[in-house]
Structure formats: structure tokens, C-alpha cells
Enzyme design. Sequence first.
Site, PDB file in Angstrom:
ATOM      1  N   GLY A   1       0.853  -1.192   0.000  1.00 60.99           N
ATOM      2  CA  GLY A   1       0.000   0.000   0.000  1.00 60.99           C
ATOM      3  C   GLY A   1       0.887   1.239   0.000  1.00 60.99           C
TER       4      GLY A   1
ATOM      5  N   ILE B   1       3.710  -1.330   3.781  1.00 58.45           N
ATOM      6  CA  ILE B   1       3.302   0.059   3.531  1.00 58.45           C
ATOM      7  C   ILE B   1       4.521   0.868   3.084  1.00 58.45           C
ATOM      8  CG2 ILE B   1       2.259   2.140   4.524  1.00 58.45           C
ATOM      9  CD1 ILE B   1       0.368  -0.255   4.759  1.00 58.45           C
ATOM     10  N   LYS B   2       4.292   1.675   2.047  1.00 59.23           N
ATOM     11  CA  LYS B   2       5.317   2.634   1.635  1.00 59.23           C
ATOM     12  C   LYS B   2       4.835   4.025   2.018  1.00 59.23           C
ATOM     13  CE  LYS B   2       7.686   4.568  -2.389  1.00 59.23           C
ATOM     14  NZ  LYS B   2       8.129   4.361  -3.781  1.00 59.23           N
ATOM     15  N   THR B   3       5.690   4.772   2.712  1.00 60.72           N
ATOM     16  CA  THR B   3       5.298   6.119   3.089  1.00 60.72           C
ATOM     17  C   THR B   3       6.536   7.018   3.112  1.00 60.72           C
ATOM     18  OG1 THR B   3       4.014   7.411   4.695  1.00 60.72           O
ATOM     19  CG2 THR B   3       5.535   5.803   5.609  1.00 60.72           C
TER      20      THR B   3
END
Length: 293
Positions: free
Chosen positions: A172, A202-204
Site C-alpha cells: 500500500g 506500507i510505503k510512506t
Amino acid sequence: MADKDGNVLAKDYGIGIEPPQRIFSVKGHQCAGWGMQGRLSQIFGDDGRTIMLAFDHGYIMGSTAGLERLDLVIPPLLPYADCLMATRGALRTCIPGNHRKAVALRCTADTSVLKDDMSFGSAGVDIEDAIRMNASCMAVQCFVGAAGELDSLKTLSYYVNQGEKYGVPVLGVVAVGKEMERTTRYFSLATRLLAEQGAHIIKTYYCDNFEQITAACPVPIVIAGGKKIPESEALAMAYRAVNEGAAGVDMGRNVLQAACPSAMLRAIRMVVHENAKPEEAYHAYELWRKDVK
Ligand code: R5P
């Protein structure tokens, strides 16, 4: 049975020996299925960390700096990446099929930077093609807080449902629209929300109080590099991120627009997998850079 005669009699049953305990170290996925765990293990090393090389941004930005010639630029970087994050079009045309790297396949169809509001994307690649591409995970862009939030979360759910069915994890990607704030509060909400919707990774973006974000997120977080910053600062950001709980990086422009992309990726490797201090990694970067020229 053709060889029923002359078989050596089976006798080594290890009576009294317990089966070995199997430990799965990717955060939040101890109970995942065998195929799902296998794909996660393609992405994350035994140290639970990964270096993803992101060259997917041409799908919204076009032939941006560093990505003018994927076929020339990307292959020399493969030895230093654990996972390749890209579109199917880029992978098929610039990476040989025998590459042996994990693949984070960009699956959503999103609008280009020409649109003021880019938050109305949809599903693009179907799961069958992701499997044909040997995808280790499917990357799905999500716009929390934007006008297209619900559409992008429905798309995320679609891929999570498909991924659960076939054992393919979903990455995501927290997309920050032009109007969105880049605060701890925002990233904390967005990362947790995507994880609770079922994203497996998760990539943020990195931000202040990052350890609170990684602590509250039940699955691994990798950081994006974002806009190009000086190499020493990008290494320092990677160092802080992994020491504050990130499971690695998913960097594009800060590698591909560096003065020497291969030296930069090697230096990031030192930070992520060898716990090198950023100063030490930058020193190595400078030496490798001179070697390449
Ligand atoms: C979202 O993740 C975007 O496509 C990124 O822009 C892309 O993956 C490139 O990464 P970076 O922000 O490190 O250049």
C-alpha cells in the site's frame, strides 16, 4: 510400482525428535499462508529488511530525470537492489527475465501529473498478469484524505482480496496529494489505515516522530525517497528511518538522480543491511563514485 523391489528399507524416523520450530520474521505475517510468506521472503532478507529500487514514477511523470533510458540505467543497478518496483511495461522492456530479484509490480492505473487532482485512480493490472509477471507483491497507490479516497481504498481492498486468494502481498503506497499535509499525524493515520484495510507492506514518507508511526503500524514500512536531496542527506534519512523501525527503503529519485546511481544504491545497502552510519556510507559513496567515472 516399478522399483518396489530392492528399495532400501526406510528406518530413520527421528523418533523422539520434535519438528524444528519455524520462525517467520516479517512483521505481522507470522500467520500468513505458505505462498504469501514465500513471496514476502523474496522481498525481505533474513534481517527483515529490504532495499526496493523504485523506477515506477514514469507512469505518472513520463521520462523524468534519471528515467530517460530505463534499458540503460536500470540493469547496472540490479546487483544492489533486493526488489524492483516498477510497472509491467517497464519491467518487460528493460529487465531481462532471468533477473532473480523480487518484484513490486505497480498495479494501479493512476492519472498523470498533468491533472490537478490525481486521486481518482483505479485497478489496472489484473492478478493473473501479476502472477504471470512473477510479482512478489502488488503496489497500490492510495490517496487518504483526498477527493478520490474512497475509490483508492476500494481499489486497495480489491487487490487485498485478490492477493489473499492467490497468496500475493499488497504494497500500500501512501500518496501525498498537492494539498495534503506531510505531518506525523497525517502519515500516522494513512499508514495505519492502509494496514488495517489489509495492505501487507506500507510505503510512506519519512517524517518527524517516525518511530511512533512504525510502532503503530502492524506490518513493515518502507520509506520513499521523495524529491532529490543531497546524497549525504538521503543516506542520513535512510539511517534514521531504519533505526526508527522502518524495514527498509523504496527509493527512486534519490538513487536515479544521484551523481552516481550505482554508488548511491551500494551506500544505501550499507546503511540498511550493514547498519553503517550515514557518514561512513557517504564516504564509501564518494570512493565508489570516483571508481565508476
Ligand atoms: C510513489 O510511490 C511514487 O510512484 C514514487 O514517486 C516512486 O515510487 C518513486 O519513488 P521516490 O519518491 O523515492 O522517487
